[in-house]
Write a protein that holds these residues in place. Structure first.
Motif, mmCIF file in Angstrom:
data_model
loop_
_atom_site.group_PDB
_atom_site.id
_atom_site.type_symbol
_atom_site.label_atom_id
_atom_site.label_comp_id
_atom_site.label_asym_id
_atom_site.label_seq_id
_atom_site.Cartn_x
_atom_site.Cartn_y
_atom_site.Cartn_z
ATOM 1 N N SER A 158 6.951 23.481 -41.876
ATOM 2 C CA SER A 158 6.865 24.575 -42.994
ATOM 3 C C SER A 158 5.731 24.348 -43.814
ATOM 4 O O SER A 158 4.902 25.278 -44.301
ATOM 5 C CB SER A 158 7.990 24.928 -43.608
ATOM 6 O OG SER A 158 8.529 23.821 -44.478
ATOM 7 N N VAL A 176 6.254 30.731 -47.104
ATOM 8 C CA VAL A 176 6.195 30.254 -45.573
ATOM 9 C C VAL A 176 5.814 31.151 -44.798
ATOM 10 O O VAL A 176 6.573 32.319 -44.922
ATOM 11 C CB VAL A 176 7.164 29.093 -45.207
ATOM 12 C CG1 VAL A 176 7.100 28.857 -43.874
ATOM 13 C CG2 VAL A 176 7.181 28.068 -45.933
ATOM 14 N N ASP A 225 9.242 18.195 -40.628
ATOM 15 C CA ASP A 225 8.941 18.736 -41.829
ATOM 16 C C ASP A 225 9.179 18.015 -43.030
ATOM 17 O O ASP A 225 8.323 17.859 -43.973
ATOM 18 C CB ASP A 225 9.942 20.002 -42.067
ATOM 19 C CG ASP A 225 9.228 21.268 -42.563
ATOM 20 O OD1 ASP A 225 8.034 21.232 -42.806
ATOM 21 O OD2 ASP A 225 9.951 22.242 -43.089
#
Lengths: 284, 414
Positions: free
Chosen positions: A62, A79, B406
């Motif tokens: 993200s 995002v 992430d």
């Protein structure tokens, strides 16, 4: 199980139980059948590049999918969930209050008005072109065709040892589909096409461009980054690179400045370049 | 050596270390395979089960792994039906765990039934009045659903998705996932319930017999709720264990906390209902048979402590810890609570299977203890090793935790 099988009786419980079982089995089979039929249809169509981008986009961290409006300060945190396609993003349309295509870029003869050779953190990011998040740039030429190249960040990341593999002239490109490849040892790095259109010429490092694309009359480039968005975007990319290059043992460390060297792979041979290039060129 | 198969952006142990991890499990798998061969070729005389103990270690294993595997259906339900997108971080892992649990249960059942070549009889000539028939049908269908849900996770492997056919099939399968999640929830609801109902209808076993609603004894509902409560706890615990073993941050802390909150809420409901059920059984059901409920707890080692541990230590305490503390307590407490919940579900299934059969029901019956043979233990461990190997391979080559990259790139998120 079936009326003619030994043990079957026309009792309510029996019929109800088996009906539920057949319905459930039917739903499972139908769901798989629909998926298989659609997959066959997709295979015959030209949607594979589009599907690949959709699948890949889900796996992009993200942090790398930060909305362009965060770069401009219009939003504090967002995002992108639209595959970097601002052309179909309602929020982008609302924020820019522009629902028509971006005005075509100035042809080369008027480039003198731009700050050509603008340096962003030591990287050459000329302002006369638009940038794709996969580190390609697009410039409209005087004949209406688009020139596509790799931005300075991408060039430094890919290094001199990588050899490009181009599509043949006449190949149709789709936005976020395969533009061309770089081969680096065993790995093959896919460079995303920033635009759709037909390849009319291929170049190379020496030519200053990689592809020349004929987009026809329909040329909407609103999804590409420009102007004030470039600097914060490159800053985010540098930050991602620093984290990716930092060793796990060291954790996240504070960089002390400096610029990206010309040929990163040659200067940092120990890194996992296959992974790094996958992250940089948005192919997770 | 195999780095081209590992997802980009994640780091895995060196091939050498991975092989060293797999070798012991493969040895256990091989021993288990030999024990399975013995049981299938020579018959169930290889086990210590008999007419009294027709349900032994294997049925305990079946009930336990199916309850723990409930995390797959419940997480699927939360993600695809209730749209709790935070749990997408663990959905792939939950599907793999569910697939392992259910396929492991089917493998053991195959050995337990002893006639795998006649397995189709149960489908072709079903006895619709048997809870086990419903269990068989539901588990078979749900294992099929889990295999289909596992397929996109496998097809997303870095090398496999380079094949256009696999790529588009994975993409299209993903679109029908809400339908499969719905079907999975429906099937799980019924087979978890029927496994409980199986004990509740045992009129000849007053310790297990329960009253209920229409044809469903209370154990039908208790098994559903307990499995739904234990599933998220097992996912929390397994994710934490994999995270510790791999030394990677796999999901953000709020995912752990959400799992704990869901598990805690469901466990609270379960403890409440279980308490009512126990009191009803002690004061109404057992006296209805002319028996004192407490007389069942006079047989060591299954004294009243087992009831206390099941409801208080493995029930009320973790329920309160997770429900009240999911947002405040340190992660370690939540992990401890989820371990207690998993132990609780194992103990409950043990009580229902082993304690039920150990207790005498007739005046001339004796209290019996059951010790499984080495073949039974080896088959049990075979399933554990099989699960560990499948999960290890999946963790290495598939993207089980989408947040992993992430969190590596943006540690501030955690």
């Amino acid at each position: 199980m079936l009326p003619w099988v030994y043990g079957f009786t026309w009792e309510t419980g029996n019929v109800l139980f088996l009906t539920i079982f057949y319905v459930v089995s039917g739903v499972i089979l139908a769901a798989c059948g629909i998926a298989a039929r659609r997959a066959l249809r997709d295979l015959k169509s030209t949607r594979i590049d589009e599907i690949k981008w959709h699948v890949d986009f889900e796996d992009i961290p993200s942090f790398a999918k930060t909305c362009r409006h965060v770069f401009t300060g219009e939003l504090s945190n967002r995002v992108c969930h639209n595959g970097f396609d601002c052309r179909t993003c309602k929020l982008h349309a609302d924020l820019t209050e522009v629902s028509r295509p971006t005005a075509p870029l100035d042809p080369p003869h008027s480039r003198s008005t731009h700050k050509i050779g603008t340096s962003v953190f030591g990287l050459r990011m000329p302002a006369d072109r638009l940038y794709h998040r996969g580190h390609t740039w697009v410039r409209r030429e005087s004949d209406g065709k688009l020139t596509v190249g790799l931005d300075d960040f991408g060039e430094r990341m890919i290094g001199r040892a990588s050899t490009p593999e181009f599509p043949s002239v006449g190949t149709k490109l789709v936005t976020n589909g395969t533009g061309w490849f770089f081969r680096r040892g065993e790995s093959r790095i896919r460079i995303l096409s920033p635009v759709e259109g037909k390849v009319v010429a291929v170049g190379g490092r020496g030519n200053g461009f990689y592809l020349r694309v004929d987009t026809g009359n329909d040329c909407d480039l609103r999804h590409l980054l420009k102007g004030v968005e470039i600097q914060p975007w490159i800053m985010t990319e540098l930050e991602r690179l620093e984290i990716a290059l930092s060793t796990e043992e060291a954790g996240v460390s504070l960089a002390d400045g400096g610029e990206l060297v010309e040929d990163m792979p040659a200067n940092y041979p120990g890194a996992d370049w296959d992974s790094l290039l996958g992250e940089v060129f948005l192919e997770p | 050596m195999d780095s081209h198969l590992v997802a980009r952006g994640v780091k895995r142990a060196s091939p050498g270390r991975f092989v060293m991890w797999i070798i012991p499990w493969t040895l256990i798998l091989a021993i288990g395979l030999y024990a399975t061969y013995l049981c299938l070729s020579r018959g169930l005389n290889q086990t210590n089960m008999d007419n009294r103990f027709a349900f032994g270690l294997w049925i305990f294993l079946d009930l336990s792994v199916i309850a723990l595997g409930a995390g797959a259906f419940f997480t699927g339900f939360l993600v695809y039906i209730l749209k709790r997108d935070e749990l997408r971080a663990v959905i792939n892992s939950a599907v793999v765990l569910g697939f392992i649990c259910y396929s492991g249960a089917v493998l053991v059942l195959m050995v337990d039934v002893g006639q795998p070549l006649r397995a189709w009889f149960t489908f072709w000539h079903p006895n619709v009045h048997s809870m086990l028939t419903e269990v068989t049908f539901c588990i078979t269908c749900y294992l099929t659903v889990l295999a289909i849900e596992y397929a996109p996770v496998v097809l997303k492997n870095r090398k496999l998705k380079e094949i256009p056919g696999f790529l588009v099939f994975e993409f299209e399968l993903h679109k029908v996932m809400p339908i499969l999640a719905g079907v999975g929830t429906f099937l799980s609801f019924f087979h978890q319930g029927s496994l409980g109902g199986l004990y509740g209808v045992l009129q000849g076993r007053p310790f297990a017999f329960r009253e209920g609603i229409a044809i469903w004894p209370s154990t039908f509902f208790l098994f559903i709720i307990s499995a739904a409560a234990a599933g998220p706890s097992f996912i929390l615990l397994s994710t934490w264990m994999v995270s510790r073993l791999s030394r990677k941050k796999l999901v953000s802390e709020n995912v752990y906390r959400l799992l704990a909150k869901i598990s805690g809420a469901l466990l609270t409901v379960y403890v409440f209902l279980k308490s009512i059920d126990t009191l009803t059984w002690l004061n109404r059901t057992a006296p209805g048979f002319g028996l004192s409920g407490m007389s069942f707890f006079l047989w060591a080692p299954f004294n009243v402590w087992i009831l206390f541990v099941e409801i208080i230590v493995f029930g009320l305490i973790p329920a309160m810890l997770m429900l009240v503390g999911s947002g405040k307590l340190r992660l370690g407490w939540l992990v401890l609570s989820s371990s207690l919940v998993c132990c609780g579900i194992l103990l409950n299934r043990f009580v229902m299977t082993i304690q039920t059969l150990a207790l005498p029901t007739l005046a001339f019956d004796k209290f019996m203890l059951y010790t499984p043979s080495w073949q039974e233990v080896a088959t049990f461990l075979f399933v554990v090793a099989y699960g560990t190997i499948i999960y290890s391979l999946s963790f290495r080559y598939l993207r089980l935790f989408p947040q992993e990259t992430d969190l590596k790139q943006n540690p501030r998120r955690s």
